[in-house]
Scaffold this motif. Structure first.
Motif, PDB file in Angstrom:
ATOM      1  N   ILE A  36       0.866  -1.180   0.000  1.00 34.53           N
ATOM      2  CA  ILE A  36       0.000   0.000   0.000  1.00 34.53           C
ATOM      3  C   ILE A  36       0.899   1.224   0.000  1.00 34.53           C
ATOM      4  N   LEU A  37       0.731   2.087  -1.003  1.00 29.35           N
ATOM      5  CA  LEU A  37       1.576   3.273  -1.169  1.00 29.35           C
ATOM      6  C   LEU A  37       0.802   4.500  -0.708  1.00 29.35           C
ATOM      7  N   LYS A  38       1.434   5.301   0.155  1.00 33.76           N
ATOM      8  CA  LYS A  38       0.720   6.432   0.746  1.00 33.76           C
ATOM      9  C   LYS A  38       1.485   7.740   0.573  1.00 33.76           C
ATOM     10  N   ASN A  39       0.719   8.831   0.535  1.00 33.43           N
ATOM     11  CA  ASN A  39       1.256  10.181   0.635  1.00 33.43           C
ATOM     12  C   ASN A  39       0.645  10.732   1.917  1.00 33.43           C
ATOM     13  N   GLU A  40       1.468  10.844   2.950  1.00 35.31           N
ATOM     14  CA  GLU A  40       0.995  11.133   4.294  1.00 35.31           C
ATOM     15  C   GLU A  40      -0.002  10.045   4.674  1.00 35.31           C
ATOM     16  N   ASN A  41      -1.272  10.383   4.928  1.00 34.29           N
ATOM     17  CA  ASN A  41      -2.240   9.348   5.302  1.00 34.29           C
ATOM     18  C   ASN A  41      -3.153   8.936   4.159  1.00 34.29           C
ATOM     19  N   ASN A  42      -2.925   9.479   2.962  1.00 32.24           N
ATOM     20  CA  ASN A  42      -3.775   9.162   1.821  1.00 32.24           C
ATOM     21  C   ASN A  42      -3.158   8.056   0.979  1.00 32.24           C
ATOM     22  N   ILE A  43      -3.968   7.106   0.567  1.00 33.35           N
ATOM     23  CA  ILE A  43      -3.496   6.024  -0.288  1.00 33.35           C
ATOM     24  C   ILE A  43      -3.403   6.546  -1.719  1.00 33.35           C
ATOM     25  N   VAL A  44      -2.211   6.419  -2.328  1.00 33.31           N
ATOM     26  CA  VAL A  44      -2.010   6.886  -3.700  1.00 33.31           C
ATOM     27  C   VAL A  44      -1.865   5.731  -4.682  1.00 33.31           C
ATOM     28  N   GLY A  45      -1.698   4.510  -4.168  1.00 31.54           N
ATOM     29  CA  GLY A  45      -1.579   3.362  -5.055  1.00 31.54           C
ATOM     30  C   GLY A  45      -1.488   2.065  -4.282  1.00 31.54           C
ATOM     31  N   ILE A  46      -1.681   0.982  -5.017  1.00 27.85           N
ATOM     32  CA  ILE A  46      -1.578  -0.357  -4.441  1.00 27.85           C
ATOM     33  C   ILE A  46      -0.849  -1.229  -5.448  1.00 27.85           C
ATOM     34  N   ASN A  47       0.123  -1.982  -4.995  1.00 25.49           N
ATOM     35  CA  ASN A  47       0.784  -2.982  -5.832  1.00 25.49           C
ATOM     36  C   ASN A  47       0.413  -4.353  -5.288  1.00 25.49           C
ATOM     37  N   ILE A  48      -0.141  -5.204  -6.160  1.00 23.64           N
ATOM     38  CA  ILE A  48      -0.503  -6.560  -5.770  1.00 23.64           C
ATOM     39  C   ILE A  48       0.484  -7.497  -6.447  1.00 23.64           C
ATOM     40  N   PHE A  49       1.338  -8.140  -5.660  1.00 31.05           N
ATOM     41  CA  PHE A  49       2.343  -9.056  -6.186  1.00 31.05           C
ATOM     42  C   PHE A  49       1.760 -10.463  -6.263  1.00 31.05           C
ATOM     43  N   ASP A  50       2.358 -11.295  -7.111  1.00 31.21           N
ATOM     44  CA  ASP A  50       1.923 -12.680  -7.273  1.00 31.21           C
ATOM     45  C   ASP A  50       0.421 -12.712  -7.544  1.00 31.21           C
ATOM     46  N   VAL A  51       0.038 -12.017  -8.613  1.00 36.47           N
ATOM     47  CA  VAL A  51      -1.362 -11.724  -8.890  1.00 36.47           C
ATOM     48  C   VAL A  51      -2.260 -12.952  -8.924  1.00 36.47           C
ATOM     49  N   LYS A  52      -1.867 -14.018  -9.594  1.00 33.77           N
ATOM     50  CA  LYS A  52      -2.735 -15.195  -9.678  1.00 33.77           C
ATOM     51  C   LYS A  52      -3.060 -15.736  -8.295  1.00 33.77           C
ATOM     52  N   LYS A  53      -2.063 -15.761  -7.430  1.00 35.59           N
ATOM     53  CA  LYS A  53      -2.267 -16.248  -6.069  1.00 35.59           C
ATOM     54  C   LYS A  53      -3.304 -15.391  -5.351  1.00 35.59           C
ATOM     55  N   GLU A  54      -3.183 -14.072  -5.479  1.00 35.65           N
ATOM     56  CA  GLU A  54      -4.120 -13.176  -4.805  1.00 35.65           C
ATOM     57  C   GLU A  54      -5.521 -13.283  -5.395  1.00 35.65           C
ATOM     58  N   ILE A  55      -5.619 -13.382  -6.720  1.00 36.67           N
ATOM     59  CA  ILE A  55      -6.932 -13.488  -7.352  1.00 36.67           C
ATOM     60  C   ILE A  55      -7.593 -14.802  -6.952  1.00 36.67           C
ATOM     61  N   ASN A  56      -6.826 -15.869  -6.911  1.00 34.74           N
ATOM     62  CA  ASN A  56      -7.377 -17.162  -6.515  1.00 34.74           C
ATOM     63  C   ASN A  56      -7.896 -17.152  -5.080  1.00 34.74           C
ATOM     64  N   LYS A  57      -7.345 -16.266  -4.265  1.00 32.21           N
ATOM     65  CA  LYS A  57      -7.791 -16.167  -2.876  1.00 32.21           C
ATOM     66  C   LYS A  57      -8.955 -15.183  -2.737  1.00 32.21           C
ATOM     67  N   ASN A  58      -9.484 -14.666  -3.856  1.00 36.71           N
ATOM     68  CA  ASN A  58     -10.524 -13.620  -3.818  1.00 36.71           C
ATOM     69  C   ASN A  58     -10.055 -12.433  -2.984  1.00 36.71           C
ATOM     70  N   PHE A  59      -8.968 -11.855  -3.418  1.00 38.05           N
ATOM     71  CA  PHE A  59      -8.255 -10.777  -2.738  1.00 38.05           C
ATOM     72  C   PHE A  59      -9.176  -9.781  -2.023  1.00 38.05           C
ATOM     73  N   ILE A  60      -9.035  -9.704  -0.729  1.00 32.96           N
ATOM     74  CA  ILE A  60      -9.791  -8.738   0.083  1.00 32.96           C
ATOM     75  C   ILE A  60      -8.858  -8.217   1.174  1.00 32.96           C
ATOM     76  N   ILE A  61      -8.912  -6.924   1.410  1.00 33.55           N
ATOM     77  CA  ILE A  61      -8.176  -6.345   2.541  1.00 33.55           C
ATOM     78  C   ILE A  61      -9.195  -5.604   3.389  1.00 33.55           C
ATOM     79  N   ASN A  62      -9.110  -5.764   4.680  1.00 41.91           N
ATOM     80  CA  ASN A  62     -10.063  -5.112   5.573  1.00 41.91           C
ATOM     81  C   ASN A  62      -9.614  -3.700   5.930  1.00 41.91           C
ATOM     82  N   GLU A  63      -9.440  -2.874   4.941  1.00 40.12           N
ATOM     83  CA  GLU A  63      -9.131  -1.471   5.196  1.00 40.12           C
ATOM     84  C   GLU A  63     -10.128  -0.665   4.387  1.00 40.12           C
ATOM     85  N   PRO A  64     -10.974   0.132   5.015  1.00 38.47           N
ATOM     86  CA  PRO A  64     -12.088   0.802   4.335  1.00 38.47           C
ATOM     87  C   PRO A  64     -11.697   1.596   3.091  1.00 38.47           C
TER      88      PRO A  64
END
Length: 193
Positions: A36-64
């Protein structure tokens, strides 16, 4: 929210990158295979590595905030062309910048000549190198953008093996990657490691 963002897929690193805006990254947080990439407290981007693995897990993060971007903003996604981010170039001029460890280089990438400021000791005329062009995303989540260093234009970055996450020993580990002469046929094409 009306924020549009870019989606990039880096096949070499199997990484899906979501950019919400182009603000400088001041902090990052890693949760499993997600950076999770941030500028101060604001999220400016997200990098998801090992994409197939994350997609197969139905990628969810509990951050609003992340959930909000992914679930509500996907209708506004701008999918950018899957252009190569790392390409083969050749340094055609290299001049030391006085009173610094930096060099002002001119790098031929076939379609144009880029001005790039480089701090590597092994930067010199005539070598083939790996170039991260303007807008490229490095494996650590940093985006390369045009700018000025010590008053010199810099339109990209010359990459080391470490910066590209390439296994130790495959290329020289001291400074930028020096490609062999056989790479001259790949000038301006995607670097595939």
């Amino acid at each position: 929210m009306n924020t549009k963002f870019g989606v990039f897929y880096n096949k070499q690193f199997n990484c899906l990158m979501l950019a919400f805006n182009n603000k400088p990254i001041t902090a990052s947080e890693k949760i499993n295979n997600v950076l999770i990439l941030k500028n101060e407290n604001n999220i400016v981007g997200i990098n998801i590595f090992d994409v197939k693995k994350e997609i197969n897990k139905n990628f969810i993060i509990n951050e609003p905030e992340i959930y909000e971007y992914i679930s509500y903003e996907l209708k506004d996604v701008i999918v950018l062309k899957n252009l190569p981010q790392f390409i083969v170039g050749k340094i055609i001029k290299c001049n030391k910048i006085p009173d610094t460890h930096l060099s002002a280089c001119e790098v031929d990438i076939k379609s144009e000549v880029l001005k790039i400021v480089c701090g590597a000791k092994n930067a010199r005329e005539g070598i083939y190198v790996v170039v991260a062009t303007d807008g490229s995303w490095m494996p650590n989540g940093v985006q390369i953008v045009k700018g000025k260093l010590r008053g010199f234009d810099s339109e990209g970055m010359l990459c080391s093996a470490k910066e590209l996450g390439i296994e130790e020993g495959k290329f020289n580990s001291d400074g930028i990657i020096e490609l062999s002469e056989k790479y001259q046929i790949n000038l301006g094409k995607e670097f595939k490691g």
